[in-house]
Design a protein around this motif. Structure first.
Motif, PDB file in Angstrom:
ATOM      1  N   ALA A 100       0.831  -1.204   0.000  1.00  0.00           N
ATOM      2  CA  ALA A 100       0.000   0.000   0.000  1.00  0.00           C
ATOM      3  C   ALA A 100       0.867   1.256   0.000  1.00  0.00           C
ATOM      4  O   ALA A 100       0.552   2.242  -0.679  1.00  0.00           O
ATOM      5  CB  ALA A 100      -0.937  -0.011   1.205  1.00  0.00           C
ATOM      6  N   ALA A 101       1.968   1.242   0.741  1.00  0.00           N
ATOM      7  CA  ALA A 101       2.853   2.416   0.769  1.00  0.00           C
ATOM      8  C   ALA A 101       3.459   2.668  -0.596  1.00  0.00           C
ATOM      9  O   ALA A 101       3.597   3.832  -1.020  1.00  0.00           O
ATOM     10  CB  ALA A 101       3.950   2.206   1.812  1.00  0.00           C
TER      11      ALA A 101
ATOM     12  N   LEU B 245       0.118   5.642   5.120  1.00  0.00           N
ATOM     13  CA  LEU B 245      -0.203   5.937   6.511  1.00  0.00           C
ATOM     14  C   LEU B 245       0.211   4.793   7.435  1.00  0.00           C
ATOM     15  O   LEU B 245       0.907   5.007   8.434  1.00  0.00           O
ATOM     16  CB  LEU B 245      -1.696   6.220   6.645  1.00  0.00           C
ATOM     17  CG  LEU B 245      -2.198   6.469   8.079  1.00  0.00           C
ATOM     18  CD1 LEU B 245      -1.479   7.663   8.703  1.00  0.00           C
ATOM     19  CD2 LEU B 245      -3.708   6.661   8.101  1.00  0.00           C
ATOM     20  N   ARG B 246      -0.200   3.567   7.127  1.00  0.00           N
ATOM     21  CA  ARG B 246       0.107   2.429   7.999  1.00  0.00           C
ATOM     22  C   ARG B 246       1.610   2.152   8.029  1.00  0.00           C
ATOM     23  O   ARG B 246       2.156   1.779   9.074  1.00  0.00           O
ATOM     24  CB  ARG B 246      -0.654   1.187   7.526  1.00  0.00           C
ATOM     25  CG  ARG B 246      -2.153   1.274   7.676  1.00  0.00           C
ATOM     26  CD  ARG B 246      -2.537   1.547   9.113  1.00  0.00           C
ATOM     27  NE  ARG B 246      -3.966   1.733   9.278  1.00  0.00           N
ATOM     28  CZ  ARG B 246      -4.524   2.221  10.374  1.00  0.00           C
ATOM     29  NH1 ARG B 246      -3.761   2.608  11.386  1.00  0.00           N
ATOM     30  NH2 ARG B 246      -5.829   2.366  10.462  1.00  0.00           N
ATOM     31  N   TYR B 247       2.271   2.326   6.917  1.00  0.00           N
ATOM     32  CA  TYR B 247       3.717   2.094   6.886  1.00  0.00           C
ATOM     33  C   TYR B 247       4.446   3.090   7.777  1.00  0.00           C
ATOM     34  O   TYR B 247       5.351   2.724   8.537  1.00  0.00           O
ATOM     35  CB  TYR B 247       4.230   2.191   5.458  1.00  0.00           C
ATOM     36  CG  TYR B 247       5.726   2.345   5.355  1.00  0.00           C
ATOM     37  CD1 TYR B 247       6.587   1.304   5.689  1.00  0.00           C
ATOM     38  CD2 TYR B 247       6.295   3.560   4.953  1.00  0.00           C
ATOM     39  CE1 TYR B 247       7.958   1.459   5.631  1.00  0.00           C
ATOM     40  CE2 TYR B 247       7.665   3.715   4.877  1.00  0.00           C
ATOM     41  CZ  TYR B 247       8.492   2.664   5.216  1.00  0.00           C
ATOM     42  OH  TYR B 247       9.849   2.822   5.150  1.00  0.00           O
ATOM     43  N   LEU B 248       4.069   4.372   7.707  1.00  0.00           N
ATOM     44  CA  LEU B 248       4.727   5.383   8.527  1.00  0.00           C
ATOM     45  C   LEU B 248       4.414   5.185  10.005  1.00  0.00           C
ATOM     46  O   LEU B 248       5.262   5.434  10.872  1.00  0.00           O
ATOM     47  CB  LEU B 248       4.302   6.769   8.071  1.00  0.00           C
ATOM     48  CG  LEU B 248       4.740   7.142   6.639  1.00  0.00           C
ATOM     49  CD1 LEU B 248       4.131   8.465   6.211  1.00  0.00           C
ATOM     50  CD2 LEU B 248       6.259   7.190   6.544  1.00  0.00           C
ATOM     51  N   GLU B 249       3.203   4.734  10.311  1.00  0.00           N
ATOM     52  CA  GLU B 249       2.890   4.407  11.700  1.00  0.00           C
ATOM     53  C   GLU B 249       3.696   3.201  12.167  1.00  0.00           C
ATOM     54  O   GLU B 249       4.179   3.161  13.309  1.00  0.00           O
ATOM     55  CB  GLU B 249       1.393   4.125  11.840  1.00  0.00           C
ATOM     56  CG  GLU B 249       0.505   5.354  11.694  1.00  0.00           C
ATOM     57  CD  GLU B 249      -0.976   5.023  11.778  1.00  0.00           C
ATOM     58  OE1 GLU B 249      -1.764   5.928  12.084  1.00  0.00           O
ATOM     59  OE2 GLU B 249      -1.328   3.849  11.533  1.00  0.00           O
TER      60      GLU B 249
ATOM     61  N   ASP C  64       1.768  12.520   2.658  1.00  0.00           N
ATOM     62  CA  ASP C  64       1.749  11.381   1.741  1.00  0.00           C
ATOM     63  C   ASP C  64       2.360  11.843   0.424  1.00  0.00           C
ATOM     64  O   ASP C  64       2.755  13.008   0.279  1.00  0.00           O
ATOM     65  CB  ASP C  64       0.325  10.861   1.529  1.00  0.00           C
ATOM     66  CG  ASP C  64       0.294   9.351   1.345  1.00  0.00           C
ATOM     67  OD1 ASP C  64       1.231   8.830   0.697  1.00  0.00           O
ATOM     68  OD2 ASP C  64      -0.640   8.702   1.842  1.00  0.00           O
ATOM     69  N   VAL C  65       2.434  10.955  -0.535  1.00  0.00           N
ATOM     70  CA  VAL C  65       3.034  11.289  -1.823  1.00  0.00           C
ATOM     71  C   VAL C  65       1.944  11.571  -2.847  1.00  0.00           C
ATOM     72  O   VAL C  65       0.813  11.090  -2.740  1.00  0.00           O
ATOM     73  CB  VAL C  65       3.951  10.149  -2.307  1.00  0.00           C
ATOM     74  CG1 VAL C  65       5.146   9.999  -1.394  1.00  0.00           C
ATOM     75  CG2 VAL C  65       3.190   8.837  -2.401  1.00  0.00           C
TER      76      VAL C  65
ATOM     77  N   MET D 174       8.993   6.414  -0.590  1.00  0.00           N
ATOM     78  CA  MET D 174       8.398   5.514   0.394  1.00  0.00           C
ATOM     79  C   MET D 174       9.061   4.142   0.413  1.00  0.00           C
ATOM     80  O   MET D 174       8.771   3.331   1.288  1.00  0.00           O
ATOM     81  CB  MET D 174       6.892   5.367   0.143  1.00  0.00           C
ATOM     82  CG  MET D 174       6.096   6.617   0.460  1.00  0.00           C
ATOM     83  SD  MET D 174       6.307   7.125   2.195  1.00  0.00           S
ATOM     84  CE  MET D 174       5.363   8.646   2.204  1.00  0.00           C
ATOM     85  N   ARG D 175       9.933   3.885  -0.531  1.00  0.00           N
ATOM     86  CA  ARG D 175      10.635   2.604  -0.561  1.00  0.00           C
ATOM     87  C   ARG D 175      12.131   2.778  -0.300  1.00  0.00           C
ATOM     88  O   ARG D 175      12.914   1.863  -0.525  1.00  0.00           O
ATOM     89  CB  ARG D 175      10.432   1.927  -1.917  1.00  0.00           C
ATOM     90  CG  ARG D 175       8.975   1.712  -2.282  1.00  0.00           C
ATOM     91  CD  ARG D 175       8.813   0.977  -3.582  1.00  0.00           C
ATOM     92  NE  ARG D 175       9.318  -0.394  -3.519  1.00  0.00           N
ATOM     93  CZ  ARG D 175       9.174  -1.299  -4.501  1.00  0.00           C
ATOM     94  NH1 ARG D 175       8.528  -0.947  -5.612  1.00  0.00           N
ATOM     95  NH2 ARG D 175       9.654  -2.509  -4.368  1.00  0.00           N
TER      96      ARG D 175
END
Length: 529
Positions: free
Chosen positions: A54-55, A61-65, A163-164, A201-202
């Protein structure tokens, strides 16, 4: 008169007022809450893969959390990541002028004056939060006083509030209501810190570290269960057929509480056996080795080596090599940080206060990859008299010093020696031996001799000269100081019409002084050598 940015674009008055206001503050019930989710709870491989997917597709959002979650839950990951951040956050900060032009030097001094406020230094740990997550965002609160358009605060904003862009998957945008909003110009400092090439994000370390953390959490959970079951002997209570229900209840209470209370009583006739597991130690070592191995992989990921975090065999040589690896990472992190701060802060500050420029000063963070300052100063001291020329601004930048202010009341250190007074027409400069002799006279009449001239030979020379100078009249002493050679000195003394007794004494002392002049010249030669 409009204020221009570093690109020459005029900033409207409304945007200038906005520079003093918070535009990315938390919202109580909106998309920027102060509280955060905890996706690390009950994490499974399938769920972690979906968070990463998803990221990469624009929903981070979930990845950053999760990145924030594992930093709070894993002691080793938090320690090595904190080590990497602090290694850069405590490095010296310097400003390099664009050139030796007076205006460029003025720009650099203006930046140095702002750095003394500590605004940037205080924000460095928050900026370096990008090491784990790939990027960090700080909101710039500007102070727009006349003559001082500078950042007053750099406020950390959690990455989960951003976010991007769905268009390119790489442009950072602010979460606002149900949409994404472009970041206001000159209002945010966005530092990108990729550990690998690709979309932002990667590119953070947390994406890789999350897998090691998940497997380690499984190991730690299994280890805890193993210790609970086999870490202490099994208590086995025995009762006979004649035992009543009350007897069995008492026996069960004793067996259940004996481990924690370390004491129990049972009726006579009852037995409690402690059954030990013989291979419990070997089973526990398996979990420990697996957790240590995962920690070492995390150390390699974050610090590039393991010696600075774990004591391993190999001696001083191995530790030294591993330290060099860590220093390489430190320099790379400092350079990326310097580029972000220079482009988004330094250039904007100069443009706001002095207008757009062709060249801007540079903020350098880190230890310079240059010759040590002591060697530089020694080289200039030795090669300068031989013709080596060095720009003074380069030396000041290396030393972290600013240009001295102009004015008669400003006290400064150093500078060129005053030029010698011009000689009257027809006179000749003093001969070398007379120059040495004059320096000797000055040192003899000084209240405190220079410490570096106080050695054995100079002390003996001073004692001899004091004896030779006793009794010389002021007229003879003046002629000695004005003479350009020994021949000229003899002619000057002859013209004085001295008394025969005084003349004899002067000649005797003159011979002694001639001897001392030779020794003074020898001292000069030794010092030059």
């Amino acid at each position: 008169m409009s204020i221009l940015d570093q690109f020459g674009n005029a900033i409207p008055a409304a945007d200038i007022r906005r520079l003093r206001e918070e535009v990315a503050a938390p919202t109580l019930a909106g998309v920027r809450p102060t509280w955060s989710g905890h996706p690390a709870e009950g994490l499974t491989p399938a769920r972690l893969a979906s968070i990463h997917r998803a990221a990469a597709q624009g929903d981070a959002l979930r990845y950053l959390e999760l990145a924030e979650d594992i930093e709070e839950r894993d002691l080793h990951y938090a320690a090595v990541l904190g080590t990497r951040k602090r290694a850069v956050a405590q490095l010296p900060i310097a400003v390099e002028a664009a050139s030796d032009d007076a205006e460029h030097v003025r720009h650099a001094d203006f930046l140095r004056d702002w750095l003394t406020s500590g605004t940037l230094e205080e924000a460095l740990p928050d900026i370096l939060d990008a090491v784990g997550k790939g990027f960090s965002v700080l909101e710039i609160m500007w102070r727009t006083d006349p003559g001082a358009f500078v950042p007053e605060r750099l406020i950390y904003r959690p990455q989960r509030w951003f976010d991007v862009s769905p268009d390119d998957g790489d442009t950072i945008m602010l979460r606002e209501a149900a949409t994404l909003e472009a970041l206001a110009p000159h209002k945010f400092l966005v530092h990108r810190h990729p550990s690998k090439s690709g979309l932002i994000m990667r590119s953070g370390l947390a994406r890789v570290a999350s897998w090691a953390w998940m497997f380690k959490s499984f190991t730690m959970k299994d280890w805890a269960v193993f210790c609970q079951n086999y870490g202490q002997p099994l208590r086995l209570g025995r009762y006979g057929p004649e035992a009543s229900a009350e007897d069995r209840r008492v026996l069960w209470q004793a067996v259940a509480n004996i481990a924690g209370d370390c004491a129990a009583i049972v009726p006579r006739g009852m037995e409690i056996d402690f059954v030990e597991v013989k291979n419990a130690a070997d089973g526990s070592a398996l979990y420990e080795r697996r957790a240590d191995w995962l920690d070492r992989q995390t150390s390699k990921l974050v610090l590039g080596q393991t010696t600075t975090t774990d004591a391993v065999s190999g001696g001083h040589a191995v530790a030294k090599e591993h330290r060099l690896v860590q220093e390489d990472i430190e320099r790379a992190d400092a350079r990326m940080l310097s580029m972000s701060v220079t482009r988004q802060l330094a250039q904007t500050i100069i443009a706001f206060n002095f207008g757009p420029q062709d060249k801007y000063p540079t903020i350098r963070i880190g230890r310079p990859d240059e010759v040590p300052l002591k060697d530089v100063v020694d080289t200039i001291h030795k090669l300068g008299p031989l013709g080596l020329r060095v720009e003074a601004s380069q030396i000041r930048d290396r030393l972290g010093l600013s240009e001295p202010a102009e004015g008669e009341d400003v006290e400064v250190i150093g500078g060129r020696a005053p030029a010698p007074a011009p000689q009257p027409p027809g006179t000749q400069p003093p001969a070398p031996e007379m120059q040495s002799f004059a320096r000797l006279l000055l040192s003899l009449h000084a209240s405190q001799p220079d410490p570096e001239h106080v050695d054995a030979l100079t002390e003996r020379l001073a004692r001899d000269a004091q004896g030779a100078l006793v009794g010389l009249t002021s007229e003879i002493r003046a002629e000695i100081q004005a003479a350009t050679s020994m021949r000229d000195l003899a002619e000057r003394i002859a013209r004085l019409q001295l008394d025969p007794t005084q003349l004899a004494e002067a000649i005797g002392r003159g011979l002694a002084l001639a001897h001392l002049v030779g020794e003074a010249s020898l001292i000069d030669e030794l010092r030059r050598g």
